[in-house]
Write a protein that holds these residues in place. Sequence first.
Motif, PDB file in Angstrom:
ATOM      1  N   TYR A 174       0.900  -1.348   0.238  1.00  0.00           N
ATOM      2  CA  TYR A 174      -0.052  -0.032   0.261  1.00  0.00           C
ATOM      3  C   TYR A 174       0.751   1.125   0.060  1.00  0.00           C
ATOM      4  N   VAL A 175       1.966   1.185   0.858  1.00  0.00           N
ATOM      5  CA  VAL A 175       2.892   2.596   0.861  1.00  0.00           C
ATOM      6  C   VAL A 175       3.547   2.550  -0.385  1.00  0.00           C
ATOM      7  N   GLN A 176       4.146   1.599  -1.074  1.00  0.00           N
ATOM      8  CA  GLN A 176       4.544   1.828  -2.333  1.00  0.00           C
ATOM      9  C   GLN A 176       3.664   2.652  -3.308  1.00  0.00           C
ATOM     10  N   ARG A 177       2.509   1.961  -3.330  1.00  0.00           N
ATOM     11  CA  ARG A 177       1.317   2.379  -4.380  1.00  0.00           C
ATOM     12  C   ARG A 177       1.141   3.835  -4.071  1.00  0.00           C
ATOM     13  N   TYR A 178       0.822   3.971  -2.817  1.00  0.00           N
ATOM     14  CA  TYR A 178       0.601   5.538  -2.482  1.00  0.00           C
ATOM     15  C   TYR A 178       1.475   6.608  -2.844  1.00  0.00           C
ATOM     16  N   PHE A 179       2.792   6.245  -2.312  1.00  0.00           N
ATOM     17  CA  PHE A 179       4.011   7.082  -2.748  1.00  0.00           C
ATOM     18  C   PHE A 179       4.062   7.357  -4.096  1.00  0.00           C
ATOM     19  N   ASN A 180       3.714   6.243  -4.978  1.00  0.00           N
ATOM     20  CA  ASN A 180       4.228   6.388  -6.255  1.00  0.00           C
ATOM     21  C   ASN A 180       3.000   7.289  -7.033  1.00  0.00           C
ATOM     22  N   ASP A 181       1.737   7.101  -6.569  1.00  0.00           N
ATOM     23  CA  ASP A 181       0.488   7.410  -7.343  1.00  0.00           C
ATOM     24  C   ASP A 181      -0.145   8.773  -6.832  1.00  0.00           C
ATOM     25  N   CYS A 182       0.415   9.207  -5.695  1.00  0.00           N
ATOM     26  CA  CYS A 182      -0.210  10.421  -5.265  1.00  0.00           C
ATOM     27  C   CYS A 182       0.193  11.736  -5.803  1.00  0.00           C
ATOM     28  N   GLY A 183       0.903  11.795  -6.733  1.00  0.00           N
ATOM     29  CA  GLY A 183       1.249  13.062  -7.207  1.00  0.00           C
ATOM     30  C   GLY A 183       2.275  13.860  -6.708  1.00  0.00           C
ATOM     31  N   GLU A 184       2.893  13.251  -5.468  1.00  0.00           N
ATOM     32  CA  GLU A 184       3.599  14.356  -4.532  1.00  0.00           C
ATOM     33  C   GLU A 184       5.154  13.886  -4.559  1.00  0.00           C
ATOM     34  N   ALA A 185       6.073  14.769  -5.095  1.00  0.00           N
ATOM     35  CA  ALA A 185       7.427  14.262  -5.436  1.00  0.00           C
ATOM     36  C   ALA A 185       7.956  14.031  -4.041  1.00  0.00           C
ATOM     37  N   ASP A 186       7.703  14.610  -2.873  1.00  0.00           N
ATOM     38  CA  ASP A 186       8.255  14.530  -1.655  1.00  0.00           C
ATOM     39  C   ASP A 186       7.944  12.876  -1.234  1.00  0.00           C
ATOM     40  N   LEU A 187       6.761  12.522  -1.597  1.00  0.00           N
ATOM     41  CA  LEU A 187       6.529  11.021  -1.209  1.00  0.00           C
ATOM     42  C   LEU A 187       7.186  10.218  -1.786  1.00  0.00           C
ATOM     43  N   ALA A 188       7.042  10.542  -3.294  1.00  0.00           N
ATOM     44  CA  ALA A 188       7.770   9.578  -4.332  1.00  0.00           C
ATOM     45  C   ALA A 188       9.323   9.275  -4.074  1.00  0.00           C
ATOM     46  N   SER A 189       9.910  10.270  -3.393  1.00  0.00           N
ATOM     47  CA  SER A 189      11.225  10.435  -3.231  1.00  0.00           C
ATOM     48  C   SER A 189      11.590   9.312  -2.097  1.00  0.00           C
ATOM     49  N   ILE A 190      10.694   9.034  -1.245  1.00  0.00           N
ATOM     50  CA  ILE A 190      10.957   8.078  -0.222  1.00  0.00           C
ATOM     51  C   ILE A 190      10.954   6.562  -0.441  1.00  0.00           C
ATOM     52  N   ASN A 191      12.022   5.919  -0.125  1.00  0.00           N
ATOM     53  CA  ASN A 191      12.158   4.403  -0.210  1.00  0.00           C
ATOM     54  C   ASN A 191      11.447   3.840   1.069  1.00  0.00           C
ATOM     55  N   PRO A 192      10.274   3.091   0.642  1.00  0.00           N
ATOM     56  CA  PRO A 192       9.464   2.505   1.720  1.00  0.00           C
ATOM     57  C   PRO A 192      10.407   1.443   2.486  1.00  0.00           C
TER      58      PRO A 192
END
Length: 330
Positions: free
Chosen positions: A222-240
């Motif tokens: 869930y975390v990986q999908r959320y970070f990838n698809d939420c449209g926010e670079a800050d979250l997408a840059s986090i390695n779950p």
Amino acid sequence: MINPIWLDTFITLVEAGNFTRTAEQRFMTQPGVSQHIKKLEDVCNCELVIRLGKGIQLTEQGQRVYHYAKSQQAQAQDFIASLKFDASYEGKCVVACSGAIAQRIYPALISLQKQHSALNIHVEVAPRRTILSGIANNTLELGIVTNMPDTKDVQSEYLGEEPLGLILPRALLGSDLATSDNAKSADVGLQKADDDLQKADGSIKNVVTTLGLINHPDAMHYVQRYFNDCGEADLASINPNQLHHTGYINQLSQILLPVSEGLGFTVLPTSTLNFVSFAEKLAVYQAKNDVTEPLYSVQTPHSTLPARYEIVKKKISQVLGSDSAPTIRN
């Protein structure tokens, strides 16, 4: 082969506890009951029952014969049920799904069973891989999973979407949001929570990395999908995989408890907030993009489900289709 009538009489005797009640329940005479038990003992070549006044006591062999008789009875009932292929409102239906989906569909399935008491609804909570394996191996007839299976061993049909949410402790977001306000709509409350997040921490990235993850069996997915698809670079840059974990639990009903106490964040279907009593202590982060997972019913390919399954499947589709945007309580 042991006469099944003798076995049925023996089961009634064991469960009734004496010969008088057994005769009444079997619409027999007491000598008739005694004759059945004697014939059963003869064919088993051992004593099964010790008479104690008006009651009975099973011998060790009697206990084994009782368990055997019950298993034969259950097998016969299951076989008869399996022959009712086209009975729309009768028979056993097993549906396998995640805990979050079970919370959403089970009340509707119970309502369906209440209307048609001959239906026998079984809901099995299981992870996606177990469900797909069960369908492929013909040990399950109907399952619900996220994302379309990429295999020829499973036939899938789109049902709806499962909204995912990044769930945070509301106390973190300011004292004015720590208590329930029935006058607020959910949308207003959540938007205010996001405003406070930005003021207090500057970015959601700081919040999740500082809080840490309340882990659960589906958390990393869930975390990986959320970070990838939420449209926010800050979250997408986090390695779950590099998030520190501040807790773990595999019971869906308890996952949000440590979050409500400020011990971490997690990602779950937002529908789970409708099933906890402390939702006012939680907040759902509103990202730029909504994040959802598609839901599919799965079954064995090139096979027709019994008619009762089609009724159950239709009810599930109605629930998941109408619940695409669940209510979030404040």
